[in-house]
Design an enzyme around this catalytic site. Structure first.
Site, short mmCIF file in Angstrom:
data_model
loop_
_atom_site.label_atom_id
_atom_site.label_comp_id
_atom_site.label_asym_id
_atom_site.label_seq_id
_atom_site.Cartn_x
_atom_site.Cartn_y
_atom_site.Cartn_z
N TYR A 134 -3.20 -1.55 10.13
CA TYR A 134 -1.92 -0.83 10.18
C TYR A 134 -1.89 0.02 11.44
CZ TYR A 134 1.79 2.44 8.69
OH TYR A 134 2.92 3.21 8.62
N LYS A 162 0.20 -4.76 10.29
CA LYS A 162 1.49 -4.10 10.21
C LYS A 162 1.67 -3.35 11.52
CE LYS A 162 4.12 -0.54 7.77
NZ LYS A 162 4.09 0.53 6.73
#
Length: 292
Positions: A134, A162
């Site tokens: 992330y 992400k």
């Protein structure tokens, strides 16, 4: 496990400081019925920085029980301490979640080598759980570079990232340079459509809490080659994209869900209720979209 489509970063409903389990179940059921691919539990939207370790693992377990394998459940188990991230990832794995999301270490501003070794430790010290990087430089103060992601993508259980930098050139390079089964997901609602256009695979979304069916329709339209419909849907959602940035996430989305009658407006300190000025603006956006 393949990451593609719409994932919703879910909020954590509270009642007098405790997780409101019945409300959470009803709220997740609505999301499941919308056609999303999965949920992300205990992310920034779920107030992960404010809840305890026990609440993290409780939410992992509860989410898995409610979902009951109908969609994917991704647990956010990131931390700025590598030891803490490894511990929380192990705890998440015990609950049977489908994958773990782990944020780039924040505040300490590690080097790219430090970031690589952090993620490698999570990989090497856990068993079989799929892992997702992330990257959110606006919150962590550090941006993971393409070269570092490529190195990590060579490790067996890293299945995606992400990416919340909104840098489409970077997204293009991530898609081009990582292995074919490595997924690049948008971390920003406003850049979901551009990300798909350069080869991205899906999104972990905030707006999906409020307009999940529309977001799924946008994704499906792109996959069918119907760009005009995708643009129409994206244009319709633009005012809400902007409204969800009135104050720090998850303040605006939790207020919107409260107005829609889905959860309480309660937040964990130091987060506070959306300011009155922005409440009026959010109310108007929700009315214009026939959501309240």
């Amino acid at each position: 496990m393949k990451l593609e489509g719409v994932y919703v970063a879910v909020v954590t409903p509270f009642e007098n400081g405790k997780i409101a389990e019945k409300t959470y179940e009803e709220y997740l059921e609505k999301l499941i019925q919308s056609g999303i691919a999965g949920i992300v539990v205990c992310g920034s939207t779920g107030e992960s920085s404010m809840i305890t370790m026990e609440e993290h693992t409780s939410l992992f377990r509860l989410s898995k029980e409610i979902v009951n394998n109908r969609i994917q459940v991704i647990a956010n188990a990131g931390a700025n301490s590598t030891d803490e991230a490894v511990y929380l990832t192990k705890e998440a794995e015990k609950t049977g979640v489908d994958a773990v999301l782990s944020v780039v270490p924040y505040y300490v501003k590690p080097t790219q080598e430090g970031i690589f070794l952090h993620y490698k430790a999570i990989h090497d010290e856990t068993d079989n759980i799929p892992l997702i990087i992330y990257n959110v430089p606006g919150r962590t103060a550090v941006d993971i570079k393409v070269e570092t992601v490529v190195r990590l993508s060579s490790l067996e259980r890293y299945i995606g990232i992400k990416e919340s930098s909104s840098d489409m050139e970077k997204v293009s390079n991530l898609v081009a340079q990582t292995k074919p089964n490595f997924s690049v997901l948008s971390g920003n609602d406003g850049t979901f459509l551009p990300l798909l256009a350069v080869g991205g695979h899906g999104i972990i979304s905030v707006i999906g809490n409020i307009m999940p069916k529309e977001l799924v329709a946008l994704y499906n339209s792109v996959k069918k080659g119907d760009l005009n419909t995708a643009i129409e849907i994206n244009t319709k959602m633009l005012p809400l994209f902007q409204a969800l940035s009135f104050e720090a996430n998850p303040i605006p989305v939790k207020y919107a869900l409260y107005k829609m009658g889905q959860v309480s407006s309660e937040l964990k300190l130091p987060l506070t209720m959306l300011s009155e000025t922005y409440q009026k603006k959010m109310d108007q956006v929700l009315k214009d979209l026939s959501l309240i």
